[in-house]
Design a protein around this motif. Structure first.
Motif, PDB file in Angstrom:
ATOM      1  N   ASP A 113     -11.957  -0.880  -7.714  1.00  0.00           N
ATOM      2  CA  ASP A 113     -12.658   0.243  -7.089  1.00  0.00           C
ATOM      3  C   ASP A 113     -13.183  -0.148  -5.704  1.00  0.00           C
ATOM      4  OD1 ASP A 113     -12.126   1.782  -9.330  1.00  0.00           O
ATOM      5  OD2 ASP A 113     -14.157   1.598 -10.171  1.00  0.00           O
ATOM      6  N   PHE A 114     -13.714  -1.363  -5.587  1.00  0.00           N
ATOM      7  CA  PHE A 114     -14.162  -1.870  -4.282  1.00  0.00           C
ATOM      8  C   PHE A 114     -12.991  -1.888  -3.304  1.00  0.00           C
ATOM      9  CE2 PHE A 114     -18.168  -3.579  -5.897  1.00  0.00           C
ATOM     10  CZ  PHE A 114     -18.964  -3.601  -4.764  1.00  0.00           C
ATOM     11  N   ARG A 115     -11.854  -2.353  -3.782  1.00  0.00           N
ATOM     12  CA  ARG A 115     -10.669  -2.458  -2.925  1.00  0.00           C
ATOM     13  C   ARG A 115     -10.213  -1.082  -2.474  1.00  0.00           C
ATOM     14  NH1 ARG A 115      -5.481  -6.210  -4.556  1.00  0.00           N
ATOM     15  NH2 ARG A 115      -4.841  -6.653  -2.424  1.00  0.00           N
ATOM     16  N   THR A 116     -10.197  -0.114  -3.369  1.00  0.00           N
ATOM     17  CA  THR A 116      -9.813   1.253  -3.022  1.00  0.00           C
ATOM     18  C   THR A 116     -10.775   1.843  -2.000  1.00  0.00           C
ATOM     19  OG1 THR A 116      -8.813   1.589  -5.191  1.00  0.00           O
ATOM     20  CG2 THR A 116      -9.417   3.576  -3.965  1.00  0.00           C
ATOM     21  N   ASP A 117     -12.073   1.636  -2.222  1.00  0.00           N
ATOM     22  CA  ASP A 117     -13.092   2.117  -1.291  1.00  0.00           C
ATOM     23  C   ASP A 117     -12.891   1.501   0.095  1.00  0.00           C
ATOM     24  OD1 ASP A 117     -15.617   3.480  -0.614  1.00  0.00           O
ATOM     25  OD2 ASP A 117     -16.493   1.471  -0.586  1.00  0.00           O
ATOM     26  N   MET A 118     -12.593   0.204   0.146  1.00  0.00           N
ATOM     27  CA  MET A 118     -12.383  -0.461   1.433  1.00  0.00           C
ATOM     28  C   MET A 118     -11.167   0.091   2.135  1.00  0.00           C
ATOM     29  SD  MET A 118     -13.761  -2.613   3.448  1.00  0.00           S
ATOM     30  CE  MET A 118     -13.191  -1.932   4.979  1.00  0.00           C
ATOM     31  N   ASN A 119     -10.128   0.403   1.404  1.00  0.00           N
ATOM     32  CA  ASN A 119      -8.933   0.972   2.029  1.00  0.00           C
ATOM     33  C   ASN A 119      -9.228   2.340   2.645  1.00  0.00           C
ATOM     34  OD1 ASN A 119      -7.326  -1.265   1.487  1.00  0.00           O
ATOM     35  ND2 ASN A 119      -6.652  -0.470  -0.480  1.00  0.00           N
ATOM     36  N   GLU A 120     -10.077   3.118   1.992  1.00  0.00           N
ATOM     37  CA  GLU A 120     -10.462   4.422   2.555  1.00  0.00           C
ATOM     38  C   GLU A 120     -11.296   4.239   3.821  1.00  0.00           C
ATOM     39  OE1 GLU A 120     -12.390   6.443  -0.696  1.00  0.00           O
ATOM     40  OE2 GLU A 120     -10.512   6.585  -1.827  1.00  0.00           O
ATOM     41  N   ILE A 121     -12.217   3.294   3.806  1.00  0.00           N
ATOM     42  CA  ILE A 121     -13.018   3.005   4.993  1.00  0.00           C
ATOM     43  C   ILE A 121     -12.119   2.492   6.112  1.00  0.00           C
ATOM     44  CG2 ILE A 121     -14.798   1.468   5.943  1.00  0.00           C
ATOM     45  CD1 ILE A 121     -16.157   1.608   3.148  1.00  0.00           C
ATOM     46  N   ALA A 122     -11.170   1.636   5.770  1.00  0.00           N
ATOM     47  CA  ALA A 122     -10.252   1.078   6.773  1.00  0.00           C
ATOM     48  C   ALA A 122      -9.470   2.177   7.476  1.00  0.00           C
ATOM     49  CB  ALA A 122      -9.295   0.085   6.116  1.00  0.00           C
ATOM     50  N   THR A 123      -9.017   3.153   6.726  1.00  0.00           N
ATOM     51  CA  THR A 123      -8.285   4.266   7.330  1.00  0.00           C
ATOM     52  C   THR A 123      -9.164   5.003   8.333  1.00  0.00           C
ATOM     53  OG1 THR A 123      -6.909   4.515   5.364  1.00  0.00           O
ATOM     54  CG2 THR A 123      -7.058   6.424   6.825  1.00  0.00           C
ATOM     55  N   ALA A 124     -10.411   5.262   7.957  1.00  0.00           N
ATOM     56  CA  ALA A 124     -11.343   5.959   8.853  1.00  0.00           C
ATOM     57  C   ALA A 124     -11.633   5.129  10.100  1.00  0.00           C
ATOM     58  CB  ALA A 124     -12.631   6.286   8.111  1.00  0.00           C
ATOM     59  N   VAL A 125     -11.810   3.827   9.941  1.00  0.00           N
ATOM     60  CA  VAL A 125     -12.104   2.953  11.080  1.00  0.00           C
ATOM     61  C   VAL A 125     -10.929   2.917  12.056  1.00  0.00           C
ATOM     62  CG1 VAL A 125     -12.483   0.534  11.760  1.00  0.00           C
ATOM     63  CG2 VAL A 125     -13.805   1.533   9.893  1.00  0.00           C
ATOM     64  N   ASP A 165     -23.585  -9.112  -0.757  1.00  0.00           N
ATOM     65  CA  ASP A 165     -24.610  -9.251  -1.794  1.00  0.00           C
ATOM     66  C   ASP A 165     -24.056  -9.178  -3.214  1.00  0.00           C
ATOM     67  OD1 ASP A 165     -26.415  -9.401   0.279  1.00  0.00           O
ATOM     68  OD2 ASP A 165     -27.247  -7.390  -0.024  1.00  0.00           O
ATOM     69  N   GLU A 166     -22.983  -8.465  -3.415  1.00  0.00           N
ATOM     70  CA  GLU A 166     -22.481  -8.234  -4.769  1.00  0.00           C
ATOM     71  C   GLU A 166     -21.069  -8.788  -5.001  1.00  0.00           C
ATOM     72  OE1 GLU A 166     -24.586  -6.905  -6.931  1.00  0.00           O
ATOM     73  OE2 GLU A 166     -26.074  -6.457  -5.406  1.00  0.00           O
ATOM     74  N   LEU A 167     -20.122  -8.317  -4.225  1.00  0.00           N
ATOM     75  CA  LEU A 167     -18.714  -8.623  -4.487  1.00  0.00           C
ATOM     76  C   LEU A 167     -18.372 -10.094  -4.252  1.00  0.00           C
ATOM     77  CD1 LEU A 167     -16.039  -7.313  -5.329  1.00  0.00           C
ATOM     78  CD2 LEU A 167     -15.575  -6.912  -2.911  1.00  0.00           C
ATOM     79  N   TYR A 168     -18.820 -10.664  -3.156  1.00  0.00           N
ATOM     80  CA  TYR A 168     -18.464 -12.046  -2.849  1.00  0.00           C
ATOM     81  C   TYR A 168     -19.015 -13.033  -3.880  1.00  0.00           C
ATOM     82  CZ  TYR A 168     -16.650 -10.651   1.768  1.00  0.00           C
ATOM     83  OH  TYR A 168     -15.928 -10.094   2.792  1.00  0.00           O
ATOM     84  N   THR A 169     -20.042 -12.654  -4.627  1.00  0.00           N
ATOM     85  CA  THR A 169     -20.594 -13.548  -5.652  1.00  0.00           C
ATOM     86  C   THR A 169     -19.609 -13.751  -6.809  1.00  0.00           C
ATOM     87  OG1 THR A 169     -21.700 -11.746  -6.840  1.00  0.00           O
ATOM     88  CG2 THR A 169     -22.969 -12.867  -5.118  1.00  0.00           C
TER      89      THR A 169
END
Length: 174
Positions: A113-125, A165-169
């Motif tokens: 889910d994090f990966r999917t969210d990042m891909n959506e943000i990447a498209t917007a950026v 804070d969360e994912l990299y841990t």
């Protein structure tokens, strides 16, 4: 040129790929294709710092000064750095986590889910960077830039905070 780039990214992964293919075809548990890198999280966090600095300069050196040539340059710099970061994160971080968490269905789904969210943000950026990489702005572009810059900044701030804070841990040697 293309083969050079392919070879550069491929490295010795062909051997790992063949082992992975053999192990999955035999019905065995897949072997790891990405190894743990103790310097990866530090490198990803350094990327974040660099990208935040460039993003702030887009506003202060480009937009505020109405220096659209500098703005275009900084947007191009930001976009290429952002895409390089995403490649590193997708290939080295997410693939490792997906392999390491293969038995933990719940945590694995959160990572996906994090990966999917990042891909959506990447498209917007990337769309934002492309839209405003011009050396002249219309009054409408000036108005829209303010709004879009703020939205992108909020999304990136939220994302960087969650990742660090969360994912990299979750990235641990197995």
């Amino acid at each position: 040129m293309f083969s050079f780039i392919s070879d550069l990214f491929r490295g010795d992964d062909r051997v790992d790929e063949e082992k992975y293919t053999r192990s999955t075809h035999a019905g065995a548990k897949p072997t790891r294709t990405i190894s743990y890198d103790p310097t990866l999280i530090q490198a990803l966090e350094k990327d974040h710092q660099t990208l935040v600095e460039i993003f702030q300069r887009i506003w202060s050196e480009g937009f505020e000064q109405q220096n659209f040539r500098q703005l275009a340059h900084l947007l191009t710099l930001f976009k290429s750095g952002f895409q390089a970061h995403l490649i590193k994160e997708n290939v080295r971080f997410y693939v490792y986590l997906e392999q390491a968490l293969a038995e933990d269905v719940h945590t694995l789904q959160i990572v996906k889910d994090f990966r999917t969210d990042m891909n959506e943000i990447a498209t917007a950026v990337v769309q934002f960077c492309k839209r405003y990489t011009h050396e002249a702005f219309t009054p409408e572009m000036v108005r829209d830039f303010r709004r879009d810059y703020q939205k992108i900044g909020e999304a990136l701030t939220r994302r960087v905070t969650l990742e660090e804070d969360e994912l990299y841990t979750l990235y641990q040697p197995s």
